[in-house]
Motif scaffolding. Structure first.
Motif, PDB file in Angstrom:
ATOM      1  N   ARG A 691      -1.422   5.742  -3.792  1.00 39.20           N
ATOM      2  CA  ARG A 691      -2.801   5.957  -3.351  1.00 39.20           C
ATOM      3  C   ARG A 691      -3.748   5.715  -4.517  1.00 39.20           C
ATOM      4  O   ARG A 691      -3.562   6.264  -5.610  1.00 39.20           O
ATOM      5  CB  ARG A 691      -2.967   7.359  -2.793  1.00 39.20           C
ATOM      6  CG  ARG A 691      -2.247   7.551  -1.459  1.00 39.20           C
ATOM      7  CD  ARG A 691      -2.323   8.978  -0.949  1.00 39.20           C
ATOM      8  NE  ARG A 691      -1.751   9.062   0.392  1.00 39.20           N
ATOM      9  CZ  ARG A 691      -0.463   9.183   0.652  1.00 39.20           C
ATOM     10  NH1 ARG A 691       0.418   9.218  -0.358  1.00 39.20           N
ATOM     11  NH2 ARG A 691      -0.013   9.257   1.888  1.00 39.20           N
ATOM     12  N   SER A 693      -7.836   5.628  -5.676  1.00 36.96           N
ATOM     13  CA  SER A 693      -9.208   6.040  -5.362  1.00 36.96           C
ATOM     14  C   SER A 693     -10.068   5.898  -6.603  1.00 36.96           C
ATOM     15  O   SER A 693      -9.572   6.014  -7.733  1.00 36.96           O
ATOM     16  CB  SER A 693      -9.250   7.487  -4.856  1.00 36.96           C
ATOM     17  OG  SER A 693      -8.818   8.387  -5.860  1.00 36.96           O
ATOM     18  N   ASN A 706     -17.875   4.350  -3.789  1.00 37.97           N
ATOM     19  CA  ASN A 706     -16.592   5.036  -3.722  1.00 37.97           C
ATOM     20  C   ASN A 706     -15.634   4.183  -2.898  1.00 37.97           C
ATOM     21  O   ASN A 706     -16.019   3.661  -1.847  1.00 37.97           O
ATOM     22  CB  ASN A 706     -16.737   6.418  -3.095  1.00 37.97           C
ATOM     23  CG  ASN A 706     -17.575   7.358  -3.945  1.00 37.97           C
ATOM     24  OD1 ASN A 706     -17.120   7.877  -4.952  1.00 37.97           O
ATOM     25  ND2 ASN A 706     -18.823   7.574  -3.539  1.00 37.97           N
ATOM     26  N   GLY A 708     -11.186   3.410  -1.880  1.00 37.61           N
ATOM     27  CA  GLY A 708      -9.816   3.913  -1.862  1.00 37.61           C
ATOM     28  C   GLY A 708      -8.911   2.948  -1.113  1.00 37.61           C
ATOM     29  O   GLY A 708      -9.369   2.133  -0.310  1.00 37.61           O
ATOM     30  N   THR A 710      -4.395   2.417   0.133  1.00 39.09           N
ATOM     31  CA  THR A 710      -3.014   2.901   0.170  1.00 39.09           C
ATOM     32  C   THR A 710      -2.074   1.703   0.101  1.00 39.09           C
ATOM     33  O   THR A 710      -2.208   0.756   0.891  1.00 39.09           O
ATOM     34  CB  THR A 710      -2.754   3.711   1.449  1.00 39.09           C
ATOM     35  OG1 THR A 710      -3.682   4.790   1.522  1.00 39.09           O
ATOM     36  CG2 THR A 710      -1.342   4.265   1.451  1.00 39.09           C
TER      37      THR A 710
END
Length: 923
Positions: A691, A693, A706, A708, A710
């Protein structure tokens, strides 16, 4: 007549020298709203006495203001009547007076003259005029202007405290306290009044003839004013006017009233709230937000408001604010609407009842530092904001979640300290109608205890840093729906549980650069409801039985972590390079953790699945705690190693200000984090997805970014299921991108570069209203506008000089812009889709000092269409304000128009018109 030399110094009269047989003259004029309290006192000679002073002929000719002739002779005092009960000396302070040219006393005329820039001061009262004449034989005092070749000048100005009046002349009787005021001009609470003749009857009643009043800034050329034949004033209480009509720039209009009443008080008062007018194609004409305001006390108020529609629909709204200084403050709101669509008897007729309850309470932290109560409640019908047609809720229909919290906390001082809290929560999904409640949640915690810590000095080492604490959490949880909320059925599936935890931790340093922490957690869970399962051969299915009674299970786990901080610096100055970037610093925070959780098989049971021939075909494992509030304990042994890496990158750059010697520090990446885990005990898929971020701020910290993602290291089979084969070994890349998201927000205005706050009072009120309703506070979904309330905010942009009209205005146009971008990507099972992709924006621009436009909208790139759009237009008409709000398309297409006086004293002089949506969402 004794003539004193011109002097700018004040002559003081010491009151102790006054005799009982002296005649005292008191000059007092009380006018609180239009004319304020005025008094003047001076020791004067006796009527039949002589003055032991040099007799000099006065050669000066005094021309007084002719507007006050003839002087009104109000009954004078009879000097032969003496009252032996009166105290010796009436004045209680020193009277000071002066004049630019001279101060003269005429015994023959029994008058005192103050000429040119005359001033008289007594206590907190001051009067300035061109000439002041005191006729002590008739107990009359006159103050007026001076006439010269250019006309009249030096109009009287009376000041007492903060109250000021400016008439042309004043005639005042010191015995009866009655007065005539000619051409008075005064202002109080923004209410400006001009009256040719004003009669002061006593200290509490004033009468005016042919008066004019306005709230316009310009007194000489007001953009509007009201003309009345007669007016009565009771200071600090009320103003009553007779037949009145309105003029706009001196032109009479047909707007007229037979009489009017204006409350003139600075205190909180009750009164009628006039409604807004509108029209709806389905519900007919309507009146909205009309009612009555109750000023119950200085600490509590109540507004009762209602809506009415000609097809029979109606609404009710109760709004109450309360406050106790240094203790608490809050507000309560209840909204109810009974909506009828179309007419009764028609096939498309429908009826719905919706409601909404809001409560906000905050406690002053200084009132009780060991005890605190707070509340934030927003609950009601799931379709309230979608179906409500009140203009206040126009921008809140996009809300899809309602949330509430009421909490009380108490701290018990001591060693160790104990904290107790009770919290009731509510969360409601307005799309599905699902409601989750906790009534209440009990939490208790004991402060950390260090059993091996030294009595003095700091804690060092693994043993001295060992600490533990006790925490308890108990809940009564309800999961229900909007259809049965508030009914007894909602408690049928309620769950109760309690969890006790004892975390034990310690930390220490190794090799001076590595921080090590170890932890163990012991947890016991209580429940009052468990289940029992068995297989019913007749029904050929598993049957679940609820079992009521106390039961418990105990779990534990242990873990440890080690981490450090690594700094890296690249200095451009050391390389001899003169660049804007002076240096770049990279900070890394790697850490490794290990945790182990045993399998709690003792809490699991099995039942046999029996076929029709009586043979057992399968065994199903279950836990009797699986339907409890906190679920069942794990039955899989876990031994996992976790890896995390945090990054921070910043730079030093040359300062833009050449006067600064030190470079500025900026962030390139506020954070960039990586995390994954490896389960040693797992049979397959040992690695968890990676993960990622991160976030940063650019454009002088005006834009926040921001993101993120996976990353899964394992491949998919032909059925798009994850298999125990690395993706790189299956002909793919090292990782598969299974999901990603990015969110950006950008706020900028012309004041951003000067560091000022460009948000107006009305914008703050709109944000507060949206926030209380559970919506956005950045007006990206539009503003919650109640035009009828905006008139209470008498904010003229020119008052603070912000938008002065000058030749450079084109280069200083005030503006603001807010942007929000969001995108989400999903590729879990080779779907490779963008689940959401949208841009929202909102902005306002002042095209001129008194023209402003604004818009809130957005574009959905996925569905290729504009989102909810609101256009706003505002025109500042000096004393008036005009607003127009328009939703041009969608099922909520509507518009609102308002024009009214900004001053709160004339707040009910307005015109507003609404066009509601033709079709409501959810119908």
């Amino acid at each position: 007549m004794a003539i004193q030399k011109p002097s700018h110094t004040f002559t003081k009269i010491h009151l102790k020298a006054l005799r009982t047989n002296s005649l005292h003259i008191l000059f007092a004029l009380s006018f609180t709203v239009f004319i304020n309290t005025f008094s003047f006192a001076q020791e004067l000679p006796k009527k039949n006495g002589s003055i032991p002073a040099e007799q000099v002929k006065d050669s000066t000719t005094i021309i007084m203001d002719s507007i006050a002739k003839p002087l009104v002779n109000i009954k004078a005092i009879d000097s032969t009547k003496k009252d032996s009960t009166k105290k010796e000396g009436f004045l209680t302070d020193v009277v000071k007076y002066k004049a630019s040219d001279y101060v003269s006393l005429s015994q023959k005329k029994k008058k005192i003259y103050l000429y040119n820039e005359a001033e008289v001061l007594y206590k907190d009262m001051e009067i300035k005029a061109g000439i002041i004449v005191i006729d002590y034989s008739k107990n009359l005092v006159y103050a007026g202007r001076i006439k010269d070749s250019t006309g009249y000048s030096q109009r009287p100005v009376f000041t007492q405290g903060e109250n000021v009046i400016e008439p042309d002349s004043i005639v005042f009787n010191t015995e009866t306290k009655k007065a005539l005021v000619f051409n008075s001009r005064t202002e109080q609470q923004g209410f400006k009044v001009y009256s040719p003749i004003t009669k002061k009857e006593n200290d509490s009643v004033y009468f005016m003839k042919n008066g004019k009043f306005t709230t316009a800034e310009s007194e000489e050329d007001p953009e509007y004013q009201f003309v009345t034949t007669k007016m009565k004033l009771v200071p600090d209480k009320k103003v009553i006017v007779g037949p009145t009509y309105m003029e706009i720039y001196g032109v009479p209009t047909p707007i007229a009233l037979p009489f009017a009443f204006f409350p003139m008080t600075k205190k909180q008062t009750s009164g009628i709230i006039f409604p807004s007018f509108g029209e709806d194609n389905n519900k007919g004409y309507n009146l909205q937000n009309g009612g009555y305001y109750f000023a119950i006390s200085d600490y509590l108020d109540l507004a009762v408001l209602g809506d009415y529609y000609t097809n029979g629909s109606y609404g009710l709204r109760l709004e109450s604010n309360y406050a106790m200084r240094y203790k608490y403050r809050g507000n309560v709101s209840f909204r109810y609407e009974n909506l009828l669509n179309e007419e009764r008897g028609f096939p498309d007729f429908s009826q719905s009842t919706i409601y909404n309850i809001r409560w906000s309470h905050s406690q002053d932290t200084k009132s009780n530092p060991n005890s605190r109560f707070s509340a934030s409640v927003n609950l009601g019908s799931s379709t309230y904001f979608q179906e409500s047609i009140n203009q206040l809720n126009q921008s809140n229909f996009l809300n899809n979640t309602l949330a509430s919290s009421v909490s009380y906390s108490k701290t018990f001082a001591g060693e160790p300290q104990v904290n107790l809290s009770l919290t009731a929560t509510h969360r409601q999904n307005t799309n599905t109608g699902d409601i989750d409640l906790t009534l209440p949640t009990l939490q208790m915690s004991m402060g950390r205890v260090y059993p091996f810590a030294p009595k003095t000095g700091t804690k060092k080492g693994i043993i001295e840093n060992i600490n533990f604490q006790l925490t308890t959490r108990g809940e009564y949880s309800i999961s229900t729906t909007d259809s049965i909320f508030g009914k007894s059925e909602m408690f049928d599936d309620a769950q109760t549980g309690m969890k006790h935890s004892i975390p034990i931790t310690t930390n220490f340093k190794v090799f001076d650069h590595f921080s090590v922490s170890a932890n163990a957690n012991l947890e016991e869970t209580w429940t009052l409801k468990t289940i029992k399962k068995y297989y019913d051969q007749t029904l050929e299915e598993a049957v679940t039985l609820d079992q009521n009674g106390f039961d418990r299970y105990l779990t534990y786990n242990v873990g440890a972590s080690i981490g450090t901080t690594v700094y890296g610096m690249y200095n451009f100055e050391e390389k001899g390079e003169d660049k804007k970037i002076k240096a770049i610093r990279h900070v890394m925070r790697p850490s490794i953790s290990y945790s182990i959780s045993p399998s709690f098989d003792q809490y699991y049971e099995t039942y046999d699945v029996i076929d029709a021939d009586g043979t057992t075909s399968d065994q199903v494992e279950y836990s009797r705690f699986q339907n409890s509030l906190y679920g069942s304990p794990g039955n899989n042994f876990s031994s996992s190693v976790g890896f995390t890496l945090g990054n921070n990158i910043e730079a030093k750059i040359r300062a833009k200000d050449s006067t600064k010697t030190e470079p500025e520090k900026i962030f390139i990446l506020n954070n960039l984090n990586f995390s994954t885990a490896y389960d040693i005990a797992a049979d397959s898929l040992k690695w968890s997805p990676v993960r990622v971020s991160g976030g940063t701020q650019i454009l002088n910290k005006k834009m926040s970014i921001n993101f993120g993602m996976t990353l899964n290291p394992y491949a998919l089979d032909s059925n798009n299921s994850v298999i125990n084969t690395f993706n790189i070994n299956n002909g793919g890349s090292l990782f598969r991108l299974t999901s990603a998201n990015i969110n950006m927000s950008y706020t900028l205005s012309n004041d951003s570069f000067s560091g000022k706050d460009s948000e107006s009072d009305s914008d703050k009120a709109s944000s507060k209203e949206s926030g209380r309703s559970g919506g956005r506070t950045d007006d990206l979904f539009g503003k919650s506008q109640d035009f009828a309330d905006q008139r209470l905010s008498d904010n003229d942009k020119n008052k603070d000089g912000k938008n002065e009209n000058n030749e450079f205005y084109n280069y200083k146009i005030p503006w603001s812009l807010r942007l929000a971008y969001s995108a989400n990507y999903t590729n879990t099972r080779r779907d490779n889709t963008i689940s959401s992709h949208s841009l929202m924006f909102s902005g306002d621009v002042d095209l001129s000092p008194r023209w402003s436009v604004g818009a809130s909208s957005g574009y959905d790139f996925l569905n290729q269409g504009f989102t909810y759009t609101q256009l706003r237009f505002e025109r500042d008409l000096l004393s008036w304000k005009m607003n127009f709000s328009w939703i041009p398309f969608s099922e909520r297409s509507s518009w609102n128009f308002f024009i009214g006086i900004k001053s709160s004293l004339l707040k009910d002089l307005k015109y507003d018109k609404q066009k509601r949506p033709d079709q409501q969402v959810g119908n």
